[in-house]
Design a protein around this motif. Sequence first.
Motif, PDB file in Angstrom:
ATOM      1  N   GLY A 102      11.889  -0.674 -12.980  1.00  0.00           N
ATOM      2  CA  GLY A 102      12.501   0.228 -13.904  1.00  0.00           C
ATOM      3  C   GLY A 102      13.085   1.677 -13.234  1.00  0.00           C
ATOM      4  O   GLY A 102      12.796   1.780 -12.067  1.00  0.00           O
ATOM      5  N   SER A 103      13.243   2.595 -14.184  1.00  0.00           N
ATOM      6  CA  SER A 103      14.063   3.731 -13.786  1.00  0.00           C
ATOM      7  C   SER A 103      12.818   4.727 -13.090  1.00  0.00           C
ATOM      8  O   SER A 103      13.251   5.466 -12.355  1.00  0.00           O
ATOM      9  CB  SER A 103      14.447   4.627 -15.060  1.00  0.00           C
ATOM     10  OG  SER A 103      13.318   4.726 -15.829  1.00  0.00           O
ATOM     11  N   SER A 104      11.498   4.279 -13.428  1.00  0.00           N
ATOM     12  CA  SER A 104      10.591   5.070 -12.439  1.00  0.00           C
ATOM     13  C   SER A 104      10.122   4.582 -11.194  1.00  0.00           C
ATOM     14  O   SER A 104       9.489   5.284 -10.315  1.00  0.00           O
ATOM     15  CB  SER A 104       9.051   5.152 -13.232  1.00  0.00           C
ATOM     16  OG  SER A 104       8.660   3.793 -13.336  1.00  0.00           O
ATOM     17  N   ASP A 105      11.019   3.461 -10.726  1.00  0.00           N
ATOM     18  CA  ASP A 105      10.695   2.884  -9.201  1.00  0.00           C
ATOM     19  C   ASP A 105      11.953   3.425  -8.426  1.00  0.00           C
ATOM     20  O   ASP A 105      12.058   2.606  -7.432  1.00  0.00           O
ATOM     21  CB  ASP A 105      10.626   1.554  -9.490  1.00  0.00           C
ATOM     22  CG  ASP A 105       9.595   1.106 -10.340  1.00  0.00           C
ATOM     23  OD1 ASP A 105       8.638   1.613 -10.054  1.00  0.00           O
ATOM     24  OD2 ASP A 105       9.930   0.126 -11.473  1.00  0.00           O
ATOM     25  N   LYS A 106      12.493   4.415  -8.699  1.00  0.00           N
ATOM     26  CA  LYS A 106      13.746   4.770  -7.747  1.00  0.00           C
ATOM     27  C   LYS A 106      13.267   5.047  -6.168  1.00  0.00           C
ATOM     28  O   LYS A 106      13.921   4.582  -5.304  1.00  0.00           O
ATOM     29  CB  LYS A 106      14.480   5.852  -8.416  1.00  0.00           C
ATOM     30  CG  LYS A 106      15.145   5.931  -9.532  1.00  0.00           C
ATOM     31  CD  LYS A 106      15.784   6.942 -10.084  1.00  0.00           C
ATOM     32  CE  LYS A 106      16.851   6.696 -11.398  1.00  0.00           C
ATOM     33  NZ  LYS A 106      17.046   7.885 -11.711  1.00  0.00           N
ATOM     34  N   ILE A 141      10.651   3.375  -4.985  1.00  0.00           N
ATOM     35  CA  ILE A 141      10.298   2.299  -4.498  1.00  0.00           C
ATOM     36  C   ILE A 141      11.684   1.441  -4.166  1.00  0.00           C
ATOM     37  O   ILE A 141      11.651   0.742  -2.856  1.00  0.00           O
ATOM     38  CB  ILE A 141       9.606   1.174  -5.612  1.00  0.00           C
ATOM     39  CG1 ILE A 141       8.543   2.032  -6.230  1.00  0.00           C
ATOM     40  CG2 ILE A 141       9.143   0.145  -5.288  1.00  0.00           C
ATOM     41  CD1 ILE A 141       7.364   2.378  -5.217  1.00  0.00           C
ATOM     42  N   PHE A 142      12.633   1.636  -4.836  1.00  0.00           N
ATOM     43  CA  PHE A 142      13.827   0.830  -4.453  1.00  0.00           C
ATOM     44  C   PHE A 142      14.292   1.612  -3.073  1.00  0.00           C
ATOM     45  O   PHE A 142      14.924   0.798  -2.275  1.00  0.00           O
ATOM     46  CB  PHE A 142      15.046   1.253  -5.637  1.00  0.00           C
ATOM     47  CG  PHE A 142      16.248   0.772  -5.464  1.00  0.00           C
ATOM     48  CD1 PHE A 142      16.592  -0.531  -5.726  1.00  0.00           C
ATOM     49  CD2 PHE A 142      17.067   1.667  -4.828  1.00  0.00           C
ATOM     50  CE1 PHE A 142      17.853  -0.962  -5.571  1.00  0.00           C
ATOM     51  CE2 PHE A 142      18.535   1.383  -4.564  1.00  0.00           C
ATOM     52  CZ  PHE A 142      18.963   0.107  -4.791  1.00  0.00           C
ATOM     53  N   THR A 143      14.252   2.943  -2.936  1.00  0.00           N
ATOM     54  CA  THR A 143      14.855   3.555  -1.922  1.00  0.00           C
ATOM     55  C   THR A 143      14.175   3.107  -0.490  1.00  0.00           C
ATOM     56  O   THR A 143      14.639   2.379   0.598  1.00  0.00           O
ATOM     57  CB  THR A 143      14.802   4.977  -2.063  1.00  0.00           C
ATOM     58  OG1 THR A 143      15.397   5.475  -3.021  1.00  0.00           O
ATOM     59  CG2 THR A 143      15.394   5.651  -0.699  1.00  0.00           C
ATOM     60  N   LEU A 190       7.153  13.193   0.338  1.00  0.00           N
ATOM     61  CA  LEU A 190       7.959  12.897   1.576  1.00  0.00           C
ATOM     62  C   LEU A 190       7.642  11.602   1.984  1.00  0.00           C
ATOM     63  O   LEU A 190       6.242  11.420   2.231  1.00  0.00           O
ATOM     64  CB  LEU A 190       7.827  13.977   2.595  1.00  0.00           C
ATOM     65  CG  LEU A 190       8.714  15.156   2.181  1.00  0.00           C
ATOM     66  CD1 LEU A 190       8.352  16.043   1.134  1.00  0.00           C
ATOM     67  CD2 LEU A 190       8.508  15.987   3.640  1.00  0.00           C
ATOM     68  N   PHE A 191       8.457  10.646   2.258  1.00  0.00           N
ATOM     69  CA  PHE A 191       8.148   9.381   3.002  1.00  0.00           C
ATOM     70  C   PHE A 191       8.625   9.736   4.420  1.00  0.00           C
ATOM     71  O   PHE A 191       9.840   9.755   4.522  1.00  0.00           O
ATOM     72  CB  PHE A 191       8.783   8.152   2.417  1.00  0.00           C
ATOM     73  CG  PHE A 191       8.782   7.089   3.275  1.00  0.00           C
ATOM     74  CD1 PHE A 191       7.615   6.561   3.843  1.00  0.00           C
ATOM     75  CD2 PHE A 191       9.928   6.424   3.915  1.00  0.00           C
ATOM     76  CE1 PHE A 191       7.693   5.328   4.846  1.00  0.00           C
ATOM     77  CE2 PHE A 191      10.236   5.451   4.719  1.00  0.00           C
ATOM     78  CZ  PHE A 191       8.925   4.954   5.019  1.00  0.00           C
ATOM     79  N   VAL A 224       0.866  -1.121   0.047  1.00  0.00           N
ATOM     80  CA  VAL A 224       0.019  -0.020  -0.111  1.00  0.00           C
ATOM     81  C   VAL A 224       0.945   1.112  -0.050  1.00  0.00           C
ATOM     82  O   VAL A 224       0.633   2.183  -0.706  1.00  0.00           O
ATOM     83  CB  VAL A 224      -1.021  -0.016   1.265  1.00  0.00           C
ATOM     84  CG1 VAL A 224      -1.823   1.350   1.267  1.00  0.00           C
ATOM     85  CG2 VAL A 224      -1.949  -1.404   1.295  1.00  0.00           C
ATOM     86  N   LEU A 225       1.811   1.333   0.977  1.00  0.00           N
ATOM     87  CA  LEU A 225       2.711   2.211   1.040  1.00  0.00           C
ATOM     88  C   LEU A 225       3.587   2.604  -0.506  1.00  0.00           C
ATOM     89  O   LEU A 225       3.415   3.762  -0.840  1.00  0.00           O
ATOM     90  CB  LEU A 225       3.725   2.140   2.122  1.00  0.00           C
ATOM     91  CG  LEU A 225       4.410   3.551   2.388  1.00  0.00           C
ATOM     92  CD1 LEU A 225       4.632   3.740   3.828  1.00  0.00           C
ATOM     93  CD2 LEU A 225       5.861   3.898   1.825  1.00  0.00           C
ATOM     94  N   GLU A 226       3.908   1.632  -1.000  1.00  0.00           N
ATOM     95  CA  GLU A 226       4.811   1.615  -2.352  1.00  0.00           C
ATOM     96  C   GLU A 226       3.697   2.390  -3.238  1.00  0.00           C
ATOM     97  O   GLU A 226       4.321   2.922  -4.124  1.00  0.00           O
ATOM     98  CB  GLU A 226       5.022   0.307  -2.842  1.00  0.00           C
ATOM     99  CG  GLU A 226       6.254  -0.182  -2.252  1.00  0.00           C
ATOM    100  CD  GLU A 226       6.884  -1.621  -2.276  1.00  0.00           C
ATOM    101  OE1 GLU A 226       7.988  -1.952  -1.962  1.00  0.00           O
ATOM    102  OE2 GLU A 226       6.374  -2.148  -3.147  1.00  0.00           O
TER     103      GLU A 226
END
Length: 444
Positions: free
Chosen positions: A362-366, A368-370, A247-248, A171-173
């Motif tokens: 993909g590159s739009s998931d930075k 998510i990765f973080t 902001l997370f 959900v947070l992602e």
Amino acid sequence: MTPEQNDLLCRVEGEAPMGKLMRQHWLPACMIEDVAEPDGTPLRVRLLGENMVVFRNTEGRIGALDELCPHRRASLAFGRNEECGLRCLYHGWKFDVDGNAVDMSSEPVDAKLRGTMKTKAYPVVESAGFVWVWMGDPENVIPFSPPNWSAAPAEKISIVKMHGGCNWAQVLEGSIDSAHSSSLHSSNMPTATEVSGSTATDTAWLRPSADKAPKIEVQKTPFGFRYAAIRKPIIDADKQDYVRMTLFQAPFTVHIPSNDQYHLSQMLVPIDDVNTMFYWIAWHPTKGISQDAWRKFCGAEIGKDVEPVTFKKRRNAENNYLQDRALMKAGDFTGIYGIPCQDMAMWESMGPIADRSEDLLGSSDKAIFTFRTQMYRAAQAVQKGEPALGAVEPRVPLAKLMSFEGMVPKGDDWRLINVSEEERRLTGVFADKEEVEDLADAVS
């Protein structure tokens, strides 16, 4: 992520490290409106796999107690809320908001047990539309830090509440995934040439960009991270960028870019390993949107779209979220009413706990990765006995955290936008370009 890493990120029940991390933060148990009436119906609440009951006593004080009576473990949710205490129906034992037994009908008046009996009571704070509880070490309660929407008066804070039938992390992602809004919510966030920023109408948020592939840049902070989704605007694309900064705030709060009428924050609160309570707050010190209008816009009206008390959706997986294929043919992108339910359809379709070992990022998931790497490492740290992310003093004042949305001249550093003086003082240099480049390399 391996399945073992995924479990460490997602699971919160019992002795799970992520649950221990969350217990070092104040958690929203419910909305104040859920327990507004003195001597009203007690409310069952489940957080991190623990069951409690929240009630307002005769004098208006809030209590949060272990749901089960310590006598024979019957539920206090059925109890009588009267005369400054919650009385168990089974044998009449009665507890005040601090957990003290104030009457034990089935015991002799001179029984020693009467003077020592207590039940578990959680420290409680009322603030900014919510009842907050402390589930961590009662000897090490950190001071409560009000959220950023506490800057608005109560009548300018509007809250959507909805049950999600899946793990909190997926959900947070969704909340930190700026790229998906250009597709999934495109009918609710259409492109408009006449606006220079996100502009709210009764039915949509107009945007000044048609760019569906934003460039994502990330900046870690002591409270979590910021990231910017940088898009090409329709007008003057050679001179400016359209920047949406999110902001997370660890462990489960996201401050989403505002529109011209109200600011937006979300809390994705773990009920247990496979259920989440979704809160979406629209607020503004002077403008804003009414509670009724906000819930109607989101398709989250109580009694119409969500069930009273449980907040379970009437548009759900069993009825395909009432998806309207004829409406899709007529031009609506999803055929599902309301931004939250569009998201819920995606999140819940991943299963109770998404299998991240199968993801192809993909590159739009930075962002998510973080999130995954940052919270995974934070859970590992707690597992080793270290303090939780965002709970170490000196902490950045949460009330000062703000997102950003708007046009930025090319070459300007988005990392310096909406940064409070307290945060600058506590954290020093912000633009960690090397770290951003490392993230970009890792994702690509």
